[in-house]
Design an enzyme around this catalytic site. Structure first.
Site, short mmCIF file in Angstrom:
data_model
loop_
_atom_site.label_atom_id
_atom_site.label_comp_id
_atom_site.label_asym_id
_atom_site.label_seq_id
_atom_site.Cartn_x
_atom_site.Cartn_y
_atom_site.Cartn_z
CG ASP A 29 -1.74 1.21 1.42
OD1 ASP A 29 -1.68 2.10 0.54
OD2 ASP A 29 -2.45 1.29 2.44
CD GLU A 79 27.34 4.76 2.56
OE1 GLU A 79 27.13 3.58 2.83
OE2 GLU A 79 27.16 5.21 1.42
CB CYS A 111 24.03 10.07 7.94
SG CYS A 111 23.46 8.61 7.09
CB THR A 152 14.71 4.85 3.31
OG1 THR A 152 15.59 3.71 3.43
CG2 THR A 152 13.45 4.58 4.08
CB SER A 201 19.25 1.75 12.14
OG SER A 201 18.08 1.82 11.36
CG HIS A 233 20.24 11.86 9.68
ND1 HIS A 233 20.54 12.07 8.35
CD2 HIS A 233 20.16 10.51 9.83
CE1 HIS A 233 20.64 10.90 7.74
NE2 HIS A 233 20.41 9.94 8.62
#
Ligand code: CAA
Length: 390
Positions: A29, A79, A111, A152, A201, A233
């Site tokens: 969804d 990174e 990051c 993401t 995380s 962040h």
């Protein structure tokens, strides 16, 4: 004398995938992405774009505005490095034609790298008041196809000129930081995609913000209501609400309402929501979004900033927006870029994702895609060749 951000500029790819397209292909969804994690689109770099071209493209408007004089330090935080040895900042240094009397290095801590660069640069310009530092944050977030991290992904770069006469924001001397050896997100040198324990995380992010905040509060004597806005962040924008809620609780304040989120956070989330995670650039992309979108004049207002790098490093710090800052923003450039991107089909997304930079040492030219003012022209003898695209 107060050091800080003199100018700030943002760049991202001209290509994006709508997360509705990803949701359909993965049988999910789309509201899980649009509402659940607060992400609508993710930016993807074409084959002739990398962290060097993105960083140089982010820095170009700054160089056009103030020139190259007195830039004696260039730090590129990433990174997504392109070389195990040579600093990516040296490629950017060459592309921008920066002075030879200069230190140019690359920094890494997931990051968090750009925040280390910014703080080091601020201390350095205080010792060298006539000099300026260029801090570049540039990243491409990649996770395995079909993994929970896939929605993401994203990419972007932010360039910040740091000086003792900052036109955008002075940095407060007080900050709180926290280092801890954890394996929440990492990328061994032989992998192109990050490995992540996603839920863990997120828990580490949300617990270390309190460690960093408590130290910031002790050192500064400030509380959450002293901060007009907060920038976090942003691996995904929904985390900002969770982080702000944690801070409110730590300060003994009532749970924030939608109106609080709207006022304190929303304007800082607009860019990240449509570019996805830009790792070390993400906090500063959020700050740029706030400055570009704030309907209120933020002059003399204090902004809280939280930087998080997996592995992990967390830092809470703050800065005061300078009167007249609006006339030094690159808002129109940012909006023109983001409003004129090319949408990818799912097939095009997978093709771009699976494209691998040639590793055979041969002579390869990159097909031209839409890029910023710089592009990766090709690879020859294992050397990346860059050029101006316009
Ligand atoms: N409508 C609305 N909301 C929905 C929904 C629907 N149909 N379906 C699910 N949701 C909600 C869920 O309830 C959940 O909300 P809460 O977190 O508030 O409970 C949210 O959407 C996400 O759902 P899941 O937890 O089931 O999602 P997931 O397990 O598939 O993945 C993730 C989420 C762990 C963040 C994953 O995207 C991931 O691993 N991302 C990469 C790692 C990451 O970003 N970590 C952040 C901290 S680390 C860091 O900050 C450094 C960095 O940059 C990587």
């Amino acid at each position: 004398m107060k050091a800080g951000i003199d100018l700030i500029s943002f760049y991202s790819s001209n290509y994006f995938l709508d997360l509705k397209t990803l949701a359909e292909a993965r049988g999910v969804d789309f509201n899980k992405f649009y509402i659940g994690i607060g992400q609508e689109k993710m930016a993807l770099p074409p084959p002739d774009e990398d962290i060097v071209t993105m960083a140089a493209s982010a820095a170009q408007p700054i160089i056009e505005k103030v020139g190259r004089e007195n830039i004696e330090l260039v730090v590129l935080a990433t990174e997504s490095c392109i070389d195990q040895s040579k600093a990516a900042s040296l490629f950017v240094h060459g592309l921008l034609g920066l002075p030879k009397r200069c230190r140019a290095i690359e920094l890494k801590e997931a990051c968090y790298g750009a925040t280390a660069g910014l703080q080091l640069a601020a201390a350095w310009v205080e010792k060298n008041p006539e000099a300026k530092a260029l801090i570049l944050a540039s990243d491409i977030a990649r996770y395995d196809l079909g993994s929970p991290g896939e929605p993401t992904q994203g990419c972007g770069a932010v360039a910040m000129l740091v000086s003792t006469k900052p036109r955008i924001m002075t940095l407060d001397p007080e900050c709180g930081y926290h280092a801890e050896d954890v394996m929440d997100f990492w990328r061994p040198t032989y992998r192109g995609e990050a490995l992540v324990d996603g839920k863990y995380s997120t828990r580490v992010y949300l617990s270390t913000i309190i460690e960093a905040w408590n130290q910031y509060r002790e050192r500064s004597g400030r509380t959450l209501s002293d901060l007009a806005r907060c920038c976090f962040h942003l691996p995904f924008t929904k985390i900002a609400e969770k982080a702000y809620e944690r801070l409110a609780k730590a300060c003994g304040l009532p749970s924030p309402t939608d109106a609080d989120f709207e006022l304190r956070l929303r304007e800082s989330l607009r860019y990240n929501r449509i570019t996805g995670n830009s790792y070390t650039a993400s906090l500063y992309e959020g700050l740029n979004s706030l400055l570009d979108h704030s309907t209120a004049d933020l002059s003399s207002q204090r902004i809280g900033l939280f930087s998080y790098g997996s592995g992990c490093m967390a830092e809470f710090f703050s800065g005061v927006v300078q009167p007249g800052y609006r006339q030094h923003l690159f808002t129109e450039k940012h909006l023109a870029l983001l409003n004129n991107r090319t949408e990818l089909t799912f097939q095009q997304y997978e093709d771009i994702f699976n494209y691998g930079v040639p590793e055979d040492g041969g002579n390869h030219s990159m097909a031209p895609y839409r890029t910023g003012p710089y592009r990766l022209a090709g690879i020859k003898d294992h050397k990346r060749l860059y050029e101006k695209s316009r």
